[in-house]
Design an enzyme around this catalytic site. Structure first.
Site, PDB file in Angstrom:
ATOM      1  N   HIS A  64       1.249  -0.897  -0.184  1.00 17.97           N
ATOM      2  CA  HIS A  64       0.098  -0.188  -0.075  1.00 17.97           C
ATOM      3  C   HIS A  64       0.260   1.157   0.077  1.00 17.97           C
ATOM      4  O   HIS A  64       0.413   1.948  -0.575  1.00 17.97           O
ATOM      5  CB  HIS A  64      -1.316   0.034   1.564  1.00 17.97           C
ATOM      6  CG  HIS A  64      -0.346   0.453   2.400  1.00 17.97           C
ATOM      7  ND1 HIS A  64       0.026  -0.486   3.164  1.00 17.97           N
ATOM      8  CD2 HIS A  64      -0.237   1.938   3.014  1.00 17.97           C
ATOM      9  CE1 HIS A  64       0.515  -0.355   4.593  1.00 17.97           C
ATOM     10  NE2 HIS A  64       0.656   0.894   3.974  1.00 17.97           N
TER      11      HIS A  64
ATOM     12  N   LYS B 270       0.682   5.031  -2.651  1.00 17.55           N
ATOM     13  CA  LYS B 270       0.818   6.933  -1.725  1.00 17.55           C
ATOM     14  C   LYS B 270       0.221   8.260  -2.576  1.00 17.55           C
ATOM     15  O   LYS B 270       2.073   7.820  -3.406  1.00 17.55           O
ATOM     16  CB  LYS B 270       1.552   6.818  -0.128  1.00 17.55           C
ATOM     17  CG  LYS B 270       1.112   5.663   0.992  1.00 17.55           C
ATOM     18  CD  LYS B 270       2.117   5.856   1.970  1.00 17.55           C
ATOM     19  CE  LYS B 270       1.095   5.110   3.044  1.00 17.55           C
ATOM     20  NZ  LYS B 270       0.620   5.244   3.827  1.00 17.55           N
TER      21      LYS B 270
ATOM     22  N   GLU C 160       6.641   4.946  14.100  1.00 16.93           N
ATOM     23  CA  GLU C 160       4.764   4.766  14.471  1.00 16.93           C
ATOM     24  C   GLU C 160       4.988   5.123  15.462  1.00 16.93           C
ATOM     25  O   GLU C 160       6.097   4.088  16.605  1.00 16.93           O
ATOM     26  CB  GLU C 160       4.267   3.598  14.077  1.00 16.93           C
ATOM     27  CG  GLU C 160       4.114   2.940  12.088  1.00 16.93           C
ATOM     28  CD  GLU C 160       3.120   2.232  12.180  1.00 16.93           C
ATOM     29  OE1 GLU C 160       2.794   1.836  11.796  1.00 16.93           O
ATOM     30  OE2 GLU C 160       4.360   0.825  12.133  1.00 16.93           O
TER      31      GLU C 160
ATOM     32  N   HIS D  71       7.860  -1.890   2.190  1.00 16.50           N
ATOM     33  CA  HIS D  71       7.125  -1.052   1.899  1.00 16.50           C
ATOM     34  C   HIS D  71       8.780  -0.348   1.838  1.00 16.50           C
ATOM     35  O   HIS D  71       8.621   0.632   1.091  1.00 16.50           O
ATOM     36  CB  HIS D  71       6.282  -0.303   3.716  1.00 16.50           C
ATOM     37  CG  HIS D  71       5.447  -0.814   4.296  1.00 16.50           C
ATOM     38  ND1 HIS D  71       4.713  -1.559   2.418  1.00 16.50           N
ATOM     39  CD2 HIS D  71       4.711  -1.202   5.174  1.00 16.50           C
ATOM     40  CE1 HIS D  71       3.375  -2.052   3.190  1.00 16.50           C
ATOM     41  NE2 HIS D  71       3.671  -1.282   4.260  1.00 16.50           N
TER      42      HIS D  71
HETATM   43  C1  BG6 Z   1       1.225  -2.587   7.444  1.00 21.46           C
HETATM   44  C2  BG6 Z   1       1.732  -2.602   8.561  1.00 21.46           C
HETATM   45  O1  BG6 Z   1       1.480  -2.988   6.269  1.00 21.46           O
HETATM   46  O2  BG6 Z   1       2.122  -0.703   7.327  1.00 21.46           O
HETATM   47  C3  BG6 Z   1       1.238  -2.196   9.806  1.00 21.46           C
HETATM   48  O3  BG6 Z   1       1.769  -4.500   8.592  1.00 21.46           O
HETATM   49  C4  BG6 Z   1       1.548  -1.106   9.600  1.00 21.46           C
HETATM   50  O4  BG6 Z   1       1.998  -3.091  11.011  1.00 21.46           O
HETATM   51  C5  BG6 Z   1       1.285   0.153   8.552  1.00 21.46           C
HETATM   52  O5  BG6 Z   1       1.887  -0.453  10.637  1.00 21.46           O
HETATM   53  C6  BG6 Z   1       2.205   1.331   8.441  1.00 21.46           C
HETATM   54  O6  BG6 Z   1       1.446   1.851   7.283  1.00 21.46           O
HETATM   55  P1  BG6 Z   1       0.778   3.303   6.910  1.00 21.46           P
HETATM   56  O7  BG6 Z   1      -0.077   3.375   5.568  1.00 21.46           O
HETATM   57  O8  BG6 Z   1      -0.364   3.542   8.719  1.00 21.46           O
HETATM   58  O9  BG6 Z   1       1.500   4.231   7.254  1.00 21.46           O
END
Ligand code: BG6
Length: 490
Positions: free
Chosen positions: A175, A179, A213, A237
């Site tokens: 994902h 972004k 995070e 990611h």
């Molecule tokens: C997910 C992970 O792919 O991405 C999570 O499994 C993580 O652990 C999340 O919190 C973070 O995504 P974003 O878009 O909130 O930065």
């Protein structure tokens, strides 16, 4: 490009991802009038429910994730009228006849099977879809992470799904690629002439990529304890962001042109050996601490956690890319839970000027630095040196800032909105190809093996900090600092 009529099937349709992200993303596209009038969303679950029962669940569990500013009773009604529920146990081939009945049998209608399930189910779902005659040429399959646990399991997923679906039908989700700021990075690099000549070892000193995070693992310990930060964030990611920063200009924006270039980056990453690993990789695990002044428990004390868990919640890596463009330029990658701040950013630090003509001791010269901010606010910051007004040639770093929200007042699209639209349009550029997935696992696997052999605990760090001191030492050995350490105190 308009979207043609579709039946979109969510395996895992009663799960957390469907409720929190996928259905709200589709509601947003409903509101934007992107969905064809007769398109349908079919959610799969194991319980016996009617459509009406399931809509109640959607009301309770998904609607709260839609901002009230965008909720409109008529649009919501129209959206819910597309949603159907099919009871099916993914492991029971006989149950798939209910799905066959629910789907429209028209080759003009795109069929999407979105597997938001644990990857252990991918193979039996694809087998059953094929046996039920549903793996047709108009079908697409979307795979949610985790896409494997290691190289062997990733290869296995690719092989199992590849038995029935061709590569052009498989959409592997990361994902982060959806972004807005990642798209903007492509625009910055390849729609401007300014940066490309400087985007190389002659002018760039180092690159930092951080996804930090504030949240802990909360109720996800079951999954997270089998994964950890390396598998959960770095293998996908962070490496995808690194690819976008480091890839050569693709010949076009087409899926394979972009993915070919990303693959070359992954394959050029310098392989770790046991002797280089100790110096270049740091793993940590949070202990109790304070995040935004609120006390939070340590990882081993989270709900249902294993009190002896060795799962890392933080990882920092110094990566290198063995190409003419990047040889000798360190790429520092870092991610962690329960960190001091919630942020995702890419910091490209340029070299110092080759010869300074400003020799005053307090000229305070700093190298230029470009920061691409992904979250919380999307934007670009560029540090330049400027002369302070007044007598004498006193230099000071100043920031050129661009906040995308300020600049473009148009509504934002969540990553899942963009990615779902791309799936429905059959556009693969933002999805990982099988060889990319395997190359990423190939690179991280020595790290996983090394940790397994070590039989030591990750380094503890207090929640609400920037991770273990060893992460500062990792970059400090090269005479550098993480960006937050280098910023002047306010
Ligand atoms: C997910 C992970 O792919 O991405 C999570 O499994 C993580 O652990 C999340 O919190 C973070 O995504 P974003 O878009 O909130 O930065």
């Amino acid at each position: 490009m308009a979207i043609s009529d579709f039946d979109l099937v969510f395996f895992g349709g009663t799960g957390d991802l469907a409720m929190r992200k996928l259905l709200p993303a589709l509601y947003a596209r409903e509101r934007a009038k992107d969905l064809p009038a007769t398109a349908r969303i079919i959610c799969i679950g194991r319980d016996n429910k009617t459509d009406a029962d399931f809509i109640q669940v959607v009301e309770q569990q998904s609607r709260p994730h839609i901002s009230s500013a965008t909720l409109d009773a008529d649009i919501w009604q129209r959206f819910c009228s597309r949603i159907h529920y099919v009871q099916l146990d993914a492991n029971k081939p006989a149950d798939y006849s209910r799905l066959v009945t629910a789907l429209r049998n028209d080759p003009q209608i795109t069929r999407v099977f979105y597997l938001a399930t644990p990857p252990t189910l991918f193979s039996s779902i694809c087998d059953a879809l094929a046996q039920s005659g549903l793996a047709t040429p108009n079908a697409r399959v979307v795979l949610e992470k985790p896409l494997g646990h290691d190289l062997a399991s990733a290869k296995d997923i690719n092989a199992q799904v590849g038995r029935y679906f061709s590569e052009s039908q498989i959409f592997r989700i990361d994902h982060y690629l959806g972004k807005e700021a990642v798209q903007n990075l492509l625009a910055l690099r390849f729609a401007n002439v300014l940066f490309e000549p400087l985007w190389r070892r002659e002018w760039i000193s180092d690159v930092q990529i951080t996804i930090a995070e504030e949240l802990g693992v909360g109720g996800r310990t079951g999954y997270y304890d089998t994964s950890g930060a390396l598998r959960d964030m770095l293998q996908n990611h962070l490496l995808q962001l690194l690819c976008i920063v480091a890839m050569e200009p693709p010949v076009s924006n087409s899926a394979d042109a972009v993915r070919d270039e990303k693959l070359k980056v992954l394959r050029s990453l310098k392989r770790f050996t046991p002797s280089t690993l100790a110096m270049n990789v740091v793993r940590g695990q949070y202990r109790a601490g304070h995040v935004n002044g609120v006390p939070v428990p340590g990882y081993r004390k989270e709900e249902d956690a294993n009190p002896d868990s060795r799962t890392e919640t933080f990882v920092a890596v110094k990566a290198e890319i063995d190409t003419w463009r990047w040889a000798g330029v360190p790429f520092y990658l870092r991610t962690g839970k329960r960190m001091a701040d919630q942020l995702a950013e890419i910091v490209v630090r340029f070299k110092s000027v080759p010869h300074s003509i400003f020799v005053q001791p307090n000229s305070n010269s700093q190298p230029n630095c470009l920061v691409i901010r992904l979250q919380p606010d999307e934007g670009l910051h560029m540090n330049l040196m400027a002369k302070t007004p007044g007598d004498g040639m006193r230099l000071k770093p100043v920031e050129l800032e661009m906040d995308f929200r300020e600049k473009f007042k148009t509504p934002r699209m969540e990553a899942y909105e963009r990615l779902l639209l791309d799936v429905l349009r059959g556009q693969l550029t933002l999805f990982m190809r099988s060889d990319e997935l395997e190359a990423a696992w190939e690179w991280v696997e020595p790290i996983l093996e090394y940790w397994e052999q070590q039989e030591t605990d990750p380094i503890p760090y207090s929640a609400g900090t920037w991770g273990p001191a060893a992460a500062s030492a990792l970059i400090g050995r090269d005479g550098l600092q993480w960006r937050e350490e280098a910023l002047p105190e306010l």
